[in-house]
Design an enzyme around this catalytic site. Sequence first.
Site, mmCIF file in Angstrom:
data_model
loop_
_atom_site.group_PDB
_atom_site.id
_atom_site.type_symbol
_atom_site.label_atom_id
_atom_site.label_comp_id
_atom_site.label_asym_id
_atom_site.label_seq_id
_atom_site.Cartn_x
_atom_site.Cartn_y
_atom_site.Cartn_z
ATOM 1 C CG HIS A 137 -2.243 -0.957 1.207
ATOM 2 N ND1 HIS A 137 -1.999 -2.201 1.475
ATOM 3 C CD2 HIS A 137 -3.193 -0.758 0.767
ATOM 4 C CE1 HIS A 137 -3.215 -2.881 1.338
ATOM 5 N NE2 HIS A 137 -3.944 -1.796 0.800
ATOM 6 C CE LYS B 74 -3.947 -0.435 4.865
ATOM 7 N NZ LYS B 74 -4.987 0.004 5.167
HETATM 8 N N1 LIG Z 1 -12.555 -1.201 3.082
HETATM 9 C C1 LIG Z 1 -12.243 -0.569 1.899
HETATM 10 O O1 LIG Z 1 -12.604 -0.836 0.806
HETATM 11 C C2 LIG Z 1 -11.125 0.564 1.856
HETATM 12 C C3 LIG Z 1 -10.898 0.693 3.212
HETATM 13 N N2 LIG Z 1 -10.030 1.605 3.327
HETATM 14 C C4 LIG Z 1 -9.801 2.390 4.732
HETATM 15 O O2 LIG Z 1 -10.421 3.481 5.068
HETATM 16 C C5 LIG Z 1 -9.786 4.337 5.636
HETATM 17 C C6 LIG Z 1 -9.456 5.759 5.340
HETATM 18 O O3 LIG Z 1 -8.745 5.685 4.203
HETATM 19 P P1 LIG Z 1 -8.114 6.567 3.413
HETATM 20 O O4 LIG Z 1 -9.167 7.410 2.788
HETATM 21 O O5 LIG Z 1 -6.999 6.361 2.653
HETATM 22 O O6 LIG Z 1 -7.541 7.540 4.572
HETATM 23 P P2 LIG Z 1 -7.297 9.450 4.706
HETATM 24 O O7 LIG Z 1 -6.397 9.330 5.945
HETATM 25 O O8 LIG Z 1 -7.231 10.095 3.334
HETATM 26 O O9 LIG Z 1 -8.928 9.885 4.873
HETATM 27 C C7 LIG Z 1 -9.280 9.661 6.430
HETATM 28 C C8 LIG Z 1 -10.206 10.774 6.740
HETATM 29 O O10 LIG Z 1 -11.040 10.644 8.110
HETATM 30 C C9 LIG Z 1 -11.211 11.871 8.626
HETATM 31 N N3 LIG Z 1 -11.366 11.800 10.005
HETATM 32 C C10 LIG Z 1 -10.714 11.495 11.148
HETATM 33 N N4 LIG Z 1 -11.355 11.436 12.274
HETATM 34 C C11 LIG Z 1 -12.460 12.100 11.658
HETATM 35 C C12 LIG Z 1 -13.717 12.443 12.565
HETATM 36 N N5 LIG Z 1 -13.944 12.202 13.859
HETATM 37 N N6 LIG Z 1 -14.489 13.131 12.018
HETATM 38 C C13 LIG Z 1 -14.783 13.157 10.552
HETATM 39 N N7 LIG Z 1 -13.600 12.871 9.875
HETATM 40 C C14 LIG Z 1 -12.600 12.248 10.456
HETATM 41 C C15 LIG Z 1 -9.554 12.365 8.479
HETATM 42 O O11 LIG Z 1 -9.275 13.922 8.780
HETATM 43 C C16 LIG Z 1 -9.186 12.063 6.900
HETATM 44 O O12 LIG Z 1 -9.451 13.098 6.191
HETATM 45 C C17 LIG Z 1 -8.426 3.590 6.241
HETATM 46 O O13 LIG Z 1 -8.814 2.530 7.299
HETATM 47 C C18 LIG Z 1 -8.376 2.582 4.992
HETATM 48 O O14 LIG Z 1 -7.813 1.354 5.534
HETATM 49 C C19 LIG Z 1 -9.407 2.545 2.188
HETATM 50 C C20 LIG Z 1 -9.659 2.060 1.100
HETATM 51 C C21 LIG Z 1 -10.639 0.909 0.681
HETATM 52 O O1 LIG Z 2 -5.730 2.249 3.242
HETATM 53 C C1 LIG Z 2 -5.964 1.855 1.993
HETATM 54 O O2 LIG Z 2 -5.702 2.600 1.156
HETATM 55 C C2 LIG Z 2 -6.782 0.676 1.678
HETATM 56 N N1 LIG Z 2 -7.194 0.046 2.649
HETATM 57 C C3 LIG Z 2 -8.007 -1.311 2.936
HETATM 58 C C4 LIG Z 2 -7.224 -2.282 3.368
HETATM 59 O O3 LIG Z 2 -6.809 -2.261 4.738
HETATM 60 O O4 LIG Z 2 -7.025 -3.511 2.940
HETATM 61 C C5 LIG Z 2 -8.353 -1.766 1.227
HETATM 62 C C6 LIG Z 2 -7.455 -1.308 0.040
HETATM 63 O O5 LIG Z 2 -6.374 -2.273 0.155
HETATM 64 C C7 LIG Z 2 -7.000 0.174 0.310
#
Ligand SMILES: NC(=O)C1=CN([C@@H]2O[C@H](COP(=O)(O)OP(=O)(O)OC[C@H]3O[C@@H](n4cnc5c(N)ncnc54)[C@H](O)[C@@H]3O)[C@@H](O)[C@H]2O)C=CC1
Ligand SMILES: O=C(O)C1=N[C@H](C(=O)O)C[C@H](O)C1
Length: 277
Positions: free
Chosen positions: A166, A170
Amino acid sequence: MSDLQNTDQPQLPGVVVTGASGRMGQMLVRLVLENPELRLVGALVRPGHDWIGQDIGMAMGGAAVGVIVSDDAVTAIAQAQAVIDFTTPEATLAFAELTAQARAVHVIGTTGLGPDHLAALAASARHAPIIRAGNMSLGVNLLVGLTRKVAAALGEDWDIEVVEAHHRHKVDAPSGTALMLGEAAAEGRGATLDDLRTPARDGITGPRAPGSIGFAAIRGGDVVGEHDVIFATSGERIVLRHLATDRAIFARGAIRAAIWGQDKGPGEYDMHDVLGL
Ligand SMILES: NC(=O)C1=CN([C@@H]2O[C@H](COP(=O)(O)OP(=O)(O)OC[C@H]3O[C@@H](n4cnc5c(N)ncnc54)[C@H](O)[C@@H]3O)[C@@H](O)[C@H]2O)C=CC1
Ligand SMILES: O=C(O)C1=N[C@H](C(=O)O)C[C@H](O)C1
């Protein structure tokens, strides 16, 4: 970006996107605005963020869409039929309580959740549907099924390793996806991942424990997400691989889940339920 999206169609489910300034949050805002089956009714950011008070469309560099960025989760979520949440474990727990009170669908993509977080989410799911997956893409959820099947077909002389890569930002490891794949491999072997998981290797680790499942995590640059499940025995290897090149795959899955959940009762669901896999 569309102008004042779907405001003339109040019958459409209203969606709040949390973490709206994040990598996934911005992708979700874009795709919810483009979706004819939903209305964007809220964009939440963390307290103190400099987007608060601006139109979310303009904050993202486009035209106004009629939704003002806020950190007031209580007010925003009270008017939602769905909350799509890719933030942090602590934030997700707070949103889960509010979403359950609103009897709205909570779609959770946040990873890095521990046993205490999961127990709190189970409590919220007694009041409204929660749809949660460490990866919302169709491809990964298919790969989960394939991993379970291959693990079930092969004996313990086939070692199982999950390798993920990643981007440099991350914060959790192994990734949520890697854990889903590890759980599927363990299930294929009639066990749980807790039974078979090998702690991260560093130093003199000794030889590999037979039947164990190992994980390795690579972090660098702008890698969206790559996962290999390696089945290795003497003289041959099978590698099941998923490569994500666009975060839209996760956002599309989450939006599909928000729509799918509209007529579902309280409980915990995952993308296998949503996709009918
Ligand atoms: N399940 C899936 O398909 C996927 C899961 N993810 C997960 O999603 C999460 C976020 O990933 P990204 O967008 O890359 O991270 P990022 O760090 O770009 O975005 C997270 C956002 O949440 C905000 N945030 C934190 N606390 C908050 C609160 N109390 N109120 C409102 N906003 C708040 C942060 O300021 C930040 O803008 C991670 O846990 C990642 O692993 C990411 C991509 C795909
Ligand atoms: O943090 C990410 O970017 C992603 N998080 C998810 C994970 O923890 O598997 C999904 C995807 O791989 C991107």
